[in-house]
Design a protein around this motif. Structure first.
Motif, PDB file in Angstrom:
ATOM      1  N   GLU A  25       3.508 -19.755   5.068  1.00  0.00           N
ATOM      2  CA  GLU A  25       4.398 -18.709   5.573  1.00  0.00           C
ATOM      3  C   GLU A  25       4.651 -17.657   4.507  1.00  0.00           C
ATOM      4  OE1 GLU A  25       9.044 -18.297   7.148  1.00  0.00           O
ATOM      5  OE2 GLU A  25       8.052 -20.262   7.084  1.00  0.00           O
ATOM      6  N   LEU A  26       4.824 -18.092   3.269  1.00  0.00           N
ATOM      7  CA  LEU A  26       5.069 -17.155   2.178  1.00  0.00           C
ATOM      8  C   LEU A  26       3.833 -16.316   1.891  1.00  0.00           C
ATOM      9  CD1 LEU A  26       6.992 -16.101   0.034  1.00  0.00           C
ATOM     10  CD2 LEU A  26       6.262 -17.967  -1.464  1.00  0.00           C
ATOM     11  N   VAL A  27       2.660 -16.931   1.915  1.00  0.00           N
ATOM     12  CA  VAL A  27       1.421 -16.179   1.708  1.00  0.00           C
ATOM     13  C   VAL A  27       1.292 -15.070   2.747  1.00  0.00           C
ATOM     14  CG1 VAL A  27      -1.096 -16.314   1.857  1.00  0.00           C
ATOM     15  CG2 VAL A  27       0.172 -18.010   0.530  1.00  0.00           C
ATOM     16  N   ASN A  28       1.546 -15.410   3.998  1.00  0.00           N
ATOM     17  CA  ASN A  28       1.475 -14.396   5.057  1.00  0.00           C
ATOM     18  C   ASN A  28       2.501 -13.299   4.850  1.00  0.00           C
ATOM     19  OD1 ASN A  28      -0.613 -15.724   6.382  1.00  0.00           O
ATOM     20  ND2 ASN A  28       0.789 -16.967   7.616  1.00  0.00           N
ATOM     21  N   HIS A  29       3.667 -13.683   4.376  1.00  0.00           N
ATOM     22  CA  HIS A  29       4.715 -12.691   4.111  1.00  0.00           C
ATOM     23  C   HIS A  29       4.302 -11.738   2.997  1.00  0.00           C
ATOM     24  CE1 HIS A  29       8.687 -10.957   3.687  1.00  0.00           C
ATOM     25  NE2 HIS A  29       8.748 -11.352   2.421  1.00  0.00           N
ATOM     26  N   LEU A  30       3.738 -12.278   1.913  1.00  0.00           N
ATOM     27  CA  LEU A  30       3.291 -11.437   0.809  1.00  0.00           C
ATOM     28  C   LEU A  30       2.176 -10.487   1.247  1.00  0.00           C
ATOM     29  CD1 LEU A  30       3.262 -14.148  -2.000  1.00  0.00           C
ATOM     30  CD2 LEU A  30       4.740 -12.127  -1.945  1.00  0.00           C
ATOM     31  N   LYS A  31       1.259 -11.002   2.026  1.00  0.00           N
ATOM     32  CA  LYS A  31       0.169 -10.166   2.528  1.00  0.00           C
ATOM     33  C   LYS A  31       0.691  -9.040   3.413  1.00  0.00           C
ATOM     34  CE  LYS A  31      -3.525 -12.172   4.072  1.00  0.00           C
ATOM     35  NZ  LYS A  31      -4.396 -13.114   4.834  1.00  0.00           N
ATOM     36  N   SER A  32       1.711  -9.334   4.213  1.00  0.00           N
ATOM     37  CA  SER A  32       2.264  -8.300   5.100  1.00  0.00           C
ATOM     38  C   SER A  32       2.968  -7.208   4.302  1.00  0.00           C
ATOM     39  CB  SER A  32       3.230  -8.938   6.104  1.00  0.00           C
ATOM     40  OG  SER A  32       4.396  -9.433   5.468  1.00  0.00           O
ATOM     41  N   ILE A  33       3.626  -7.584   3.205  1.00  0.00           N
ATOM     42  CA  ILE A  33       4.271  -6.573   2.349  1.00  0.00           C
ATOM     43  C   ILE A  33       3.215  -5.652   1.745  1.00  0.00           C
ATOM     44  CG2 ILE A  33       5.624  -6.194   0.264  1.00  0.00           C
ATOM     45  CD1 ILE A  33       7.052  -8.813   0.796  1.00  0.00           C
ATOM     46  N   ILE A  34       2.158  -6.253   1.216  1.00  0.00           N
ATOM     47  CA  ILE A  34       1.092  -5.455   0.602  1.00  0.00           C
ATOM     48  C   ILE A  34       0.436  -4.545   1.640  1.00  0.00           C
ATOM     49  CG2 ILE A  34      -1.174  -5.620  -0.518  1.00  0.00           C
ATOM     50  CD1 ILE A  34      -0.155  -8.210  -1.852  1.00  0.00           C
ATOM     51  N   LYS A  35       0.224  -5.073   2.837  1.00  0.00           N
ATOM     52  CA  LYS A  35      -0.379  -4.261   3.898  1.00  0.00           C
ATOM     53  C   LYS A  35       0.542  -3.118   4.292  1.00  0.00           C
ATOM     54  CE  LYS A  35      -2.412  -4.602   8.529  1.00  0.00           C
ATOM     55  NZ  LYS A  35      -2.739  -5.517   9.660  1.00  0.00           N
ATOM     56  N   PHE A  36       1.839  -3.394   4.408  1.00  0.00           N
ATOM     57  CA  PHE A  36       2.807  -2.360   4.786  1.00  0.00           C
ATOM     58  C   PHE A  36       2.875  -1.267   3.730  1.00  0.00           C
ATOM     59  CE2 PHE A  36       7.169  -0.684   4.678  1.00  0.00           C
ATOM     60  CZ  PHE A  36       7.271  -0.179   5.971  1.00  0.00           C
ATOM     61  N   ARG A  37       2.778  -1.663   2.464  1.00  0.00           N
ATOM     62  CA  ARG A  37       2.836  -0.682   1.360  1.00  0.00           C
ATOM     63  C   ARG A  37       1.517   0.065   1.204  1.00  0.00           C
ATOM     64  NH1 ARG A  37       6.509  -2.933  -2.429  1.00  0.00           N
ATOM     65  NH2 ARG A  37       8.381  -3.516  -1.266  1.00  0.00           N
ATOM     66  N   SER A  38       0.487  -0.421   1.848  1.00  0.00           N
ATOM     67  CA  SER A  38      -0.863   0.149   1.675  1.00  0.00           C
ATOM     68  C   SER A  38      -1.285   0.099   0.221  1.00  0.00           C
ATOM     69  CB  SER A  38      -0.909   1.597   2.190  1.00  0.00           C
ATOM     70  OG  SER A  38      -0.612   1.643   3.568  1.00  0.00           O
ATOM     71  N   GLY A  39      -0.882  -0.958  -0.443  1.00  0.00           N
ATOM     72  CA  GLY A  39      -1.244  -1.110  -1.848  1.00  0.00           C
ATOM     73  C   GLY A  39      -0.533  -2.292  -2.464  1.00  0.00           C
ATOM     74  N   PRO A  40      -0.837  -2.590  -3.718  1.00  0.00           N
ATOM     75  CA  PRO A  40      -0.312  -3.786  -4.371  1.00  0.00           C
ATOM     76  C   PRO A  40       1.187  -3.694  -4.650  1.00  0.00           C
ATOM     77  CG  PRO A  40      -1.499  -2.425  -5.944  1.00  0.00           C
ATOM     78  CD  PRO A  40      -1.733  -1.805  -4.605  1.00  0.00           C
TER      79      PRO A  40
END
Length: 499
Positions: A104-119
């Motif tokens: 769940e945390l991995v998916n959450h981190l990936k969604s933040i990075i995707k939303f920011r369009s960057g790291p």
């Protein structure tokens, strides 16, 4: 030598510790005592065991491109050889972490990075991994002790909390023995330090009667553990109820942050292994100047380190930190870690002590200068890759004690900062050599072995020379790797034993 009246006070407190205090007439302790008492070592076996090579996490590629870092776990090999493992990274009984939370945390981190369009920054990665409300490392599990991922000094021996209690009582007397004191612990873990402090100070009724205990803890799971450790009970208080510790009868309150703790009363603040878990920003020197290290994700669920292609807002904190450093110090480093949260909390501590009186004792592993590349991950008492299985390992970094000093001194002219000194010097000056001798007078062989091991871990340096057990369980001394710093109101004078 410790000067009067502090020396006399320290001797008097040491002789009256509960449960087997040391005898009266103990000699005055020096500010730089021998870390190990010869009389204590005489009780240990003199036959050393073979020494296994120090733990290491592997070397980082020093030739990484400016735009991408292929991060190895933690630090460069030469630097990681001095990383502190919080008491010896031996293999404990197996345990596991919930895979669903990690996923769940991995998916959450990936969604933040995707939303920011960057790291995202390393600081944001740390904050999510450690304190995300649903899946954070500290939020839903007890991570301390042999069955957890690491062991802290209070879990090693009761003597640690007892002697921190001596320090707190000395400070209380220097404050003039106020009738009400806010005793605040930041990041109390299981509550073991505070429980040992309260048990050890039980004979000092005026001190314990004055206490209002405030625990700054964001984890609901650890709050419940602390409630039990402190023998808490809920009592009626008019139309409401209050929580009281049966160890001393003092009221106990929990807060999500230091700012929520009521002000207006003299304050004693304890921060043991608190600052090392605060999120840090990492910067690396590149051909285009200082660039912030970021966390990005690759195809699938893995993550990687990259350098930000553009300047980031946190460069302001890097600039502030560099202003506190000499040009010679800056020339020696290729990477710098900065902890804005530590600066902020230190400023809050200094402001509170300036207005309310009292002091703070900070104990952690770190250095008295710029920290270069110290971020590490520990799972089941072993180093692992920082980006491996987020939420399943503890993340921590060296504490920059020089930054803490400057942050506090800029707040007010009414406070003074003392130290750092090593944990061995601190505990030696507070009487640990006498305390361990007293405790060993009334214990069986198993308890004596536990005391010897705990004593070495607290004040020793490196592997215990008396150990005859398995090599992978050799006690590792933390005495010189952990540092202690005090922040106090100037009106009270220098605190014991920093004179």
């Amino acid at each position: 030598m410790l000067r009067s009246p502090a020396a006399a006070l320290l001797r008097r407190l040491a002789t009256r510790l509960s449960d087997g205090g040391v005898g009266a007439g103990s000699p005055t302790r020096r500010i730089l005592p021998p870390p190990i008492a010869p009389s204590v070592l005489a009780r240990f076996s003199s036959t050393p065991t073979s020494s296994p090579p120090p733990s290491s996490v592997g070397a980082r590629d020093e030739e990484a491109e400016d735009d991408e870092l292929q991060g190895a776990p933690g630090d460069a090999g030469a630097k990681l050889s001095i990383s502190v493992d919080r008491s010896g990274l031996y293999t404990p009984p197996e345990h596991s972490h919930e895979p669903s939370s990690d996923s769940e945390l991995v998916n959450h981190l990936k969604s933040i990075i995707k939303f920011r369009s960057g790291p995202i920054s390393v600081a944001e990665y740390m904050e999510e991994v450690l304190t995300n409300p649903q899946s954070g490392y500290y939020m839903n599990r007890d991570v301390f002790g042999e069955s957890g991922d690491f062991i802290t000094s209070p879990e090693v021996s009761q003597m640690f909390g007892e002697l921190i209690g001596v320090w707190a009582m000395c400070l209380w007397e220097q404050m003039g023995q106020p009738e009400k004191v806010n005793l605040i612990e930041l990041g109390p873990g299981r509550g073991t330090l505070l429980a040992d402090l309260l048990r050890g100070s039980a004979k000092f009724v005026n001190f314990t009667k004055a206490l209002s205990i405030n625990l700054v803890e964001c984890s609901p799971t650890l709050q419940k553990v602390q409630y039990n450790t402190l023998k808490c009970e809920d009592e009626p208080d008019g139309d409401e109820k209050r929580t009281v510790s049966k160890l001393c009868g003092a009221p106990v309150y929990w807060h999500a942050s230091l700012e929520q703790v009521p002000s207006g009363s003299p304050t004693i603040i304890l921060a043991h292994e608190f600052f090392d878990a605060l999120p840090i920003h990492q910067f690396q020197k590149a051909s285009r100047g200082w660039c912030e290290k970021m966390v990005d994700h690759t195809e699938g669920s893995s993550f990687r380190f990259v350098l930000s292609p553009q300047p980031t807002a946190s460069l302001l904190f890097l600039s502030k930190r560099c202003q506190w450093a000499s040009s010679e110090e800056l020339e020696k480093v290729e990477q710098i870690e900065v902890c804005p949260k530590a600066m902020e909390i230190t400023e809050q501590i200094a402001d509170r002590i300036s207005s309310d009186g009292g002091g703070a004792l900070i104990i952690d592993y770190g250095k008295n200068g710029i920290v270069s590349d110290s971020l590490q991950a520990i799972r089941k008492h072993k180093f692992v890759h920082i980006l491996d299985d987020p939420g399943s390992a503890d993340l921590s970094a060296y504490v920059d004690f020089a930054s803490i000093r400057h942050s506090a001194e800029e707040v007010s002219d009414d406070i003074s900062v003392h130290g750092p000194m090593t944990q061995s010097q601190l505990l030696g000056s507070l009487g640990i050599n006498f305390r361990v001798e007293a405790l060993m007078q009334n214990c069986d062989e198993k308890q004596a072995e536990s005391l010897r091991t705990g004593y070495w871990r607290l004040v020793g340096d490196g592997e215990a020379p008396f150990w005859e057990g398995p090599d992978d369980q050799t006690p590792i001394g933390m005495g010189t790797r952990y540092l202690a710093m005090a922040i106090v109101n100037k009106k009270q004078g220098p605190p014991v034993p920093f004179e």
